[in-house]
Scaffold this motif. Structure first.
Motif, short mmCIF file in Angstrom:
data_model
loop_
_atom_site.label_atom_id
_atom_site.label_comp_id
_atom_site.label_asym_id
_atom_site.label_seq_id
_atom_site.Cartn_x
_atom_site.Cartn_y
_atom_site.Cartn_z
N PHE A 1 0.85 -1.19 0.00
CA PHE A 1 0.00 0.00 0.00
C PHE A 1 0.89 1.23 0.00
CE2 PHE A 1 -2.52 -3.37 1.66
CZ PHE A 1 -3.82 -3.12 1.25
N ILE A 2 0.62 2.16 -0.91
CA ILE A 2 1.45 3.37 -0.98
C ILE A 2 0.59 4.59 -0.64
CG2 ILE A 2 2.94 4.77 -2.47
CD1 ILE A 2 3.40 2.22 -4.16
N THR A 3 0.90 5.22 0.48
CA THR A 3 0.10 6.37 0.91
C THR A 3 0.50 7.62 0.13
OG1 THR A 3 1.61 7.03 2.70
CG2 THR A 3 -0.09 5.38 3.23
N LEU A 4 -0.28 8.68 0.27
CA LEU A 4 -0.08 9.84 -0.60
C LEU A 4 -0.28 11.19 0.08
CD1 LEU A 4 0.68 10.27 -3.55
CD2 LEU A 4 -1.73 10.13 -4.16
N THR A 5 -1.08 11.24 1.15
CA THR A 5 -1.46 12.56 1.69
C THR A 5 -0.25 13.33 2.24
OG1 THR A 5 -3.62 11.67 2.22
CG2 THR A 5 -3.05 13.77 3.22
N ASP B 1 -0.42 19.76 1.86
CA ASP B 1 -1.71 20.45 2.01
C ASP B 1 -2.72 19.53 2.67
OD1 ASP B 1 -0.95 22.88 0.91
OD2 ASP B 1 -1.38 22.21 -1.15
N LEU B 2 -3.58 20.12 3.48
CA LEU B 2 -4.60 19.34 4.18
C LEU B 2 -5.83 20.22 4.35
CD1 LEU B 2 -4.59 16.48 5.61
CD2 LEU B 2 -4.21 17.72 7.76
N ASP B 3 -7.02 19.62 4.25
CA ASP B 3 -8.24 20.39 4.54
C ASP B 3 -8.28 20.69 6.03
OD1 ASP B 3 -9.17 20.39 1.91
OD2 ASP B 3 -10.01 18.37 2.15
N PRO B 4 -8.69 21.90 6.39
CA PRO B 4 -8.68 22.29 7.81
C PRO B 4 -9.42 21.29 8.70
CG PRO B 4 -9.27 24.17 6.44
CD PRO B 4 -9.16 22.99 5.52
N GLU B 5 -10.50 20.70 8.18
CA GLU B 5 -11.27 19.77 9.04
C GLU B 5 -10.52 18.47 9.30
OE1 GLU B 5 -12.29 20.74 5.96
OE2 GLU B 5 -13.25 19.08 4.87
N ASP B 6 -9.46 18.20 8.53
CA ASP B 6 -8.67 16.98 8.76
C ASP B 6 -7.49 17.21 9.69
OD1 ASP B 6 -10.20 15.27 7.12
OD2 ASP B 6 -9.20 16.05 5.32
N ALA B 7 -7.27 18.46 10.06
CA ALA B 7 -6.09 18.78 10.89
C ALA B 7 -6.42 18.57 12.37
CB ALA B 7 -5.65 20.22 10.64
N THR B 8 -5.60 17.74 13.04
CA THR B 8 -5.86 17.47 14.46
C THR B 8 -4.68 17.85 15.34
OG1 THR B 8 -5.12 15.18 14.21
CG2 THR B 8 -7.48 15.58 13.94
N TYR C 1 -2.22 13.16 10.09
CA TYR C 1 -3.36 12.60 9.34
C TYR C 1 -3.06 11.17 8.88
CZ TYR C 1 -6.79 11.73 5.72
OH TYR C 1 -7.76 11.14 4.96
N THR C 2 -1.86 10.95 8.36
CA THR C 2 -1.48 9.59 7.92
C THR C 2 -1.44 8.63 9.11
OG1 THR C 2 -0.27 10.42 5.99
CG2 THR C 2 0.33 8.23 6.78
N ASP C 3 -0.96 9.11 10.23
CA ASP C 3 -0.94 8.30 11.45
C ASP C 3 -2.37 7.84 11.79
OD1 ASP C 3 0.65 7.51 14.02
OD2 ASP C 3 -1.07 8.60 14.82
N GLU C 4 -3.32 8.74 11.68
CA GLU C 4 -4.72 8.39 11.97
C GLU C 4 -5.28 7.42 10.93
OE1 GLU C 4 -6.69 12.16 12.22
OE2 GLU C 4 -5.97 12.55 14.26
N ALA C 5 -4.88 7.62 9.67
CA ALA C 5 -5.35 6.73 8.60
C ALA C 5 -4.86 5.30 8.86
CB ALA C 5 -4.85 7.22 7.24
N ILE C 6 -3.64 5.18 9.34
CA ILE C 6 -3.10 3.85 9.61
C ILE C 6 -3.79 3.22 10.82
CG2 ILE C 6 -0.98 2.62 10.27
CD1 ILE C 6 0.35 4.37 8.25
#
Ligand code: GP9
Ligand code: MN
Length: 431
Positions: free
Chosen positions: A190-194, A200-207, A227-232
């Motif tokens: 699996f190759i991530t991309l974000t 760049d990130l949408d403000p609502e995805d920023a934690t 964000y990638t940490d949360e995706a995993i």
């Protein structure tokens, strides 16, 4: 003819082949391999904080339950992600310039994929980008990958994409159904991309709040890493819910640096250093390498390691005999390690030294051992005692051997026992 290969085979057999079997040999026999390539993820974010908060809370927990290699270096050059894939699939170095996926995508290789397939695995790659990016469609075919779930396999729209495309959370979420349907055991990458420049990130995805420095790039980097940490984290719970987790080992690897030295000032500010020295620069080329084996305890592994070692390490864990392979890495659990990791520009990290830009540093203290001094002639310099020199020469030789294999397509002249017979026959016919 293939005479050049004989000398290279000798070198490999004497230097980078470890046929010993540690107690890790075969520990994951016939398990699925879920390999996650972490876009632009560098090790400095692991177990580190920003504004008093963990940057990667999930990965920090995960490394507790995994083999975590804290001194693992990327060895990529201009081919970026594709170079990291090349290292994992071939155990050869990518090229000093250009992308080997483009320039030598039709060569003969003895890929990790082919070796696993000859041991009963199916293989596939998941990555929500156009299939021809980095010439992947051609190269994947050549490496023996059964199926590439490219952008066409995903539902991508304005809502669920940012920057380079599909966000990592929907990417993993939409991948699970494909994974569940695969014949086992599978080798799936699996190759991530974000977490890709410019982060760049949408403000609502920023934690997590941005960093505050003169570098917009570094300021944003922490947010996309989080964000990638949360995706995993979500992917792991989906793997558990779907039952894939138990029958699998999960390997995570950073592909290459995300923050270039253009941002050194901001990086020094974050790391609380006066400046980023050439020694620091090399240490920043560390990327996470995590091997998670469900049911096994974790361990921090401190040996010097690199992407070149992934292939022999994987085959070792899966209990596959790869003693006929020709590669420049060694099994990370083995006893007969090579003792150094070569970066593609000739820099290296050994147990004792770090060498870069004609400077030799003590690895543990960062102190300079011998520098090329201005005004000193080349001849005097070569006479100067230099602790790094013996390995420096080995590294140059090894990189050049790897290049020779690729430029000369030398594996045409070698029979690998894991080679796919069908492929051989069809190749011979067309010659
Ligand atoms: C593109 C992705 C990112 O498909 O792998 O590529 P990079 O720019 O990191 O090589
Ligand atoms: Mn990348």
């Amino acid at each position: 003819d293939g005479n050049e290969l004989a000398e290279i085979e000798d070198y490999i057999n004497n230097n980078t082949t470890d046929n010993s079997k540690s107690d890790m040999f075969g520990i994951a026999k016939d398990k699925n391999v879920i390999f996650i390539s972490l876009e632009s993820m560098q090790s400095f974010v692991i177990n580190n904080t920003l504004h008093g908060e963990e940057i990667t809370p999930f990965l920090n927990d995960l490394v507790e339950d995994s083999y975590y290699f804290e001194n693992f270096y990327h060895q990529t050059e201009q081919g970026k992600t594709s170079d990291s894939e090349f290292l994992v699939e071939t155990g050869l170095y990518p090229l000093p310039s250009g992308a080997v996926f483009f320039t030598h995508g039709q060569n003969e290789y003895n890929s990790t994929t082919e070796i696993l397939k000859n041991n009963g695995y199916t293989s596939n790659v998941f990555h929500a980008n156009n299939k021809s990016f980095w010439n992947r469609d051609v190269m994947y075919d050549n490496l023996g990958i059964d199926k590439f779930y490219d952008v066409e396999s995903y539902d991508v729209n304005d809502e669920n994409s940012v920057g380079w495309g599909l966000k990592d959370k929907p990417f993993f979420d939409q991948s699970i159904k494909y994974l569940e349907d695969l014949p086992e055991p599978y080798y799936s990458r699996f190759i991530t991309l974000t977490n890709h420049y410019p982060f760049d990130l949408d403000p609502e995805d920023a934690t997590i709040d941005k960093f505050d420095s003169n570098s917009k790039t570094l300021n944003q980097y922490f947010q996309t890493v989080r964000y990638t940490d949360e995706a995993i984290k979500e992917f792991f719970s989906d793997l558990k819910a779907s039952g894939e987790y138990e029958d699998s080992i999960i390997v995570l690897m950073g592909d290459h640096y995300g923050i270039s030295d253009f941002h050194d000032k901001a990086m020094a500010q974050y790391l609380d250093k006066e400046e980023i020295t050439p020694y620091d620069h090399i240490q920043l080329q560390r990327v996470p390498f995590i091997i998670h084996i469900p049911g096994q305890d974790g361990k921090v592994m401190s040996e010097v390691a690199g992407q070149i070692d992934v292939k022999p390490t994987l085959t070792h864990l899966l209990g596959i005999d790869d003693s006929d392979d020709l590669s420049f890495g060694t099994d990370l659990f083995g006893e007969n390690r090579k003792g150094y990791i070569a970066l593609r520009d000739g820099s290296f990290i050994s147990n004792d030294y770090i060498y870069t830009k004609d400077q030799c540093f003590n690895r543990s203290t960062g102190e300079l051992i011998a520098a090329e001094t201005e005004g000193i002639t080349d001849d005097e310099h070569t006479k100067q005692e230099n602790a790094c020199q013996p390995i420096e020469e080995k590294v140059a030789k090894e990189l050049s051997y790897s290049d020779q294999i690729i430029y000369g397509d030398l594996f045409r002249f070698h029979d690998f026992k894991n080679e796919n017979e069908e492929t051989n026959e069809s190749k011979n016919e067309s010659e």
